[in-house]
Design an enzyme around this catalytic site. Structure first.
Site, PDB file in Angstrom:
ATOM      1  N   LYS A 162      -6.550  -0.044  -2.505  1.00 11.53           N
ATOM      2  CA  LYS A 162      -7.154   0.394  -1.248  1.00 11.53           C
ATOM      3  C   LYS A 162      -8.624  -0.016  -1.148  1.00 11.53           C
ATOM      4  O   LYS A 162      -9.105  -0.378  -0.069  1.00 11.53           O
ATOM      5  CB  LYS A 162      -6.998   1.910  -1.096  1.00 11.53           C
ATOM      6  CG  LYS A 162      -5.548   2.338  -0.910  1.00 11.53           C
ATOM      7  CD  LYS A 162      -5.417   3.805  -0.578  1.00 11.53           C
ATOM      8  CE  LYS A 162      -3.949   4.237  -0.512  1.00 11.53           C
ATOM      9  NZ  LYS A 162      -3.145   3.469   0.454  1.00 11.53           N
ATOM     10  N   CYS A 285       8.033   3.990  -5.494  1.00 11.29           N
ATOM     11  CA  CYS A 285       8.483   4.100  -4.101  1.00 11.29           C
ATOM     12  C   CYS A 285       9.476   3.011  -3.721  1.00 11.29           C
ATOM     13  O   CYS A 285      10.317   3.210  -2.842  1.00 11.29           O
ATOM     14  CB  CYS A 285       7.290   4.074  -3.161  1.00 11.29           C
ATOM     15  SG  CYS A 285       6.191   2.672  -3.411  1.00 11.29           S
ATOM     16  N   GLU A 463      -0.437  -3.442   2.464  1.00 17.40           N
ATOM     17  CA  GLU A 463      -1.421  -3.544   1.393  1.00 17.40           C
ATOM     18  C   GLU A 463      -1.241  -4.917   0.758  1.00 17.40           C
ATOM     19  O   GLU A 463      -0.130  -5.445   0.701  1.00 17.40           O
ATOM     20  CB  GLU A 463      -1.186  -2.457   0.344  1.00 17.40           C
ATOM     21  CG  GLU A 463      -1.078  -1.061   0.918  1.00 17.40           C
ATOM     22  CD  GLU A 463      -2.072  -0.082   0.340  1.00 17.40           C
ATOM     23  OE1 GLU A 463      -3.265  -0.409   0.362  1.00 17.40           O
ATOM     24  OE2 GLU A 463      -1.649   0.979  -0.123  1.00 17.40           O
TER      25      GLU A 463
END
Length: 489
Positions: A162, A285, A463
């Site tokens: 991030k 995930c 991302e």
């Protein structure tokens, strides 16, 4: 007495005390040992962090892109120099095996910062001629202060993912790690400061979802990047829009299909399936937890999977030989065990695992055995809902059209994969699958160059990759008139 003592907030280039007067505890999931007490940020602390970020961002954005690039590269060097130390801390905080954190978590985080450090100097606008005496040019300018809200499964990697594009583009970031795994984000803050990032450009505030909500709703934050569950993501998006129409990037959950066709190399397919379900104890995930196998090879494939599951080395995360550790918390353990009981109750055939491990040192940790269910149906809870644990569901299919329709029958769309020796079938199938990250004859790698994100309710934005950098800038269009101005009135 905790192992690491009291952990404070990181604001303005150093550690500061929270004003809330509140702390929370973080535990080693392998032993139950108290690792640290962590100060929780108040609304005043969040305001202080944002104000500090605004000040730091002005200095950071005023630097040349080359200067920012060099500083980020120094941060990469420091991360790599401290890889072993950071991996050991990540293992204590998450329960991941040390072999995994040494090879993956810090390594991939550093790679992404290095990637965006290289792209910082490539941020540029366009020049568009209109006529002989007039043209338009565009500038890509930083957004300002961004908020990052991390998940507990890849704490330092997510913080790197991030911050890297945000900082490369000249922004500042206030970051909130998960309260379950809060420790390594503070180390990243130390590293950025040591590398030369100006004070305030990367601040860390700690706390639960209420602190995340303060960031998401803050009027002086321009963008929120969130990693977590779908329901929380919806709240983030709603609050971000209602407060000040913030930009959002969200990487949310998944229930990803792995399709094994009848011409697949069965050993390769079994290796992929086991990795796609049990790496990091299933707390990934993108896991391929819905394993669709052609009916003609189901038994042979299942046998190979079970052989590999028996070889999984469950143990203490700090042991080099361990490749499967505990779940991250008692709450996560209870959730996963609840799904396992649901699978049994709905008629799935338990082929491996299905229990909590309690013998010996396992008894003090959050361990569940790698679990495989066969004879699964699409309507079962274990097939439809994200478990985020080591639970594989095997389903069979007959035709390509059938399996694609079933694979797409979900509100998730994060990842998908196929295993086949037929190149045409591989691409044909992938092009029809509704997922943002896809793999052919492999699973799980997410290099810095590869955009990562989902379709449907698995996320918004991406991302990594070049496209992500663009979303940490805003475009200013400027028309220049060199000739005579023709008045309207």
């Amino acid at each position: 007495m905790s192992v690491f003592g009291l952990q404070r907030l990181y604001i303005g280039g150093g550690y500061v005390d929270a004003t809330s007067g509140k702390t929370f505890d973080t535990f080693d999931p392998a032993t139950g040992e108290l690792l640290a007490q962590v100060q929780q940020a108040s609304a005043a602390d969040v305001d202080r962090a944002v104000a500090s970020a605004q000040e730091g961002q002005r200095e950071w954005a005023a630097m040349t892109a080359m200067q920012r690039s060099r500083i980020l590269r120094r941060a990469v060097d420091l991360l790599r120099e401290r890889n072993d130390e950071l991996a050991a801390l990540e293992t204590r905080d998450t329960g991941k095996p040390i072999g995994e954190t040494l090879a993956v978590d810090i390594v991939t985080g550093a790679d992404v910062i290095e990637y965006y450090a290289g792209l910082a100097t490539a941020i540029e606008g366009l020049q568009v001629p209109l006529r002989a005496e007039s043209f338009v040019y565009t500038r890509r300018e930083p957004l300002g202060v961004c908020a990052g809200i991390g998940a507990w499964n890849y704490p330092i990697q997510i913080a790197c993912w991030k911050t890297a594009p945000a900082l490369a583009a000249g922004n500042a970031m206030v970051f909130k790690p998960s309260e379950v795994t809060p420790l390594t984000a503070l180390k990243l803050a130390e590293i950025y400061t040591e590398a030369g990032v100006p004070a305030g450009v990367f601040n860390v505030v700690q706390g639960d979802g209420s602190v995340g909500a303060l960031l998401t709703g803050h009027p002086d934050i321009a963008k929120v990047s969130f990693t977590g569950g779908v329901e929380t993501g919806k709240k983030v998006m709603s609050l971000a829009g209602a407060s000040s129409l913030k930009e959002v990037t969200m990487e949310l959950g998944g229930k990803s299909p792995l399709i094994v066709f009848d011409d697949a190399d069965l050993d390769r397919a079994a290796d992929i399936a086991v990795t796609a379900n049990f790496f990091s104890s299933g707390q990934v995930c993108t896991n391929g937890t819905r394993v669709f196998v052609h009916r003609s090879i189901k038994d042979a494939f299942t046998q190979r999977v079970l052989e590999r599951v028996k070889r999984i080395r469950v143990g203490k995360p700090t042991d080099a030989d361990t490749n499967f550790g505990p779940l991250v918390s008692a709450a996560q353990l209870d959730k996963v065990l609840g799904f396992i009981e649901s699978g049994k109750a709905e008629g799935a055939k338990l082929l491996a695992g299905g229990t909590r491990l309690t013998d010996g040192h396992f008894g003090s940790g959050q361990y569940v055995a790698p679990t495989v269910f066969g004879d699964c149906r699409d309507d079962m809870k274990i097939v439809r809902e994200e478990i985020f644990g080591p639970v594989m569901s095997i389903l069979d299919f007959e035709s390509e059209d059938e399996v694609i329709a079933r694979a797409n029958d979900t509100h998730y769309g994060l990842a998908a994969g196929v295993v086949t020796e037929n190149l045409s079938r591989a691409h044909r199938t992938i092009h029809r699958l509704e997922a943002g990250i896809c793999w052919i004859n492999t699973w799980g790698e997410s290099p810095a160059e590869m955009p990562v994100g989902g379709y449907k309710q698995s996320g918004v934005g991406r991302e990594n990759g070049i496209t992500t950098l663009e979303h940490y800038t805003r475009i200013k269009s400027v028309q220049v008139e060199l000739g005579r101005y023709n008045p309207v009135f």
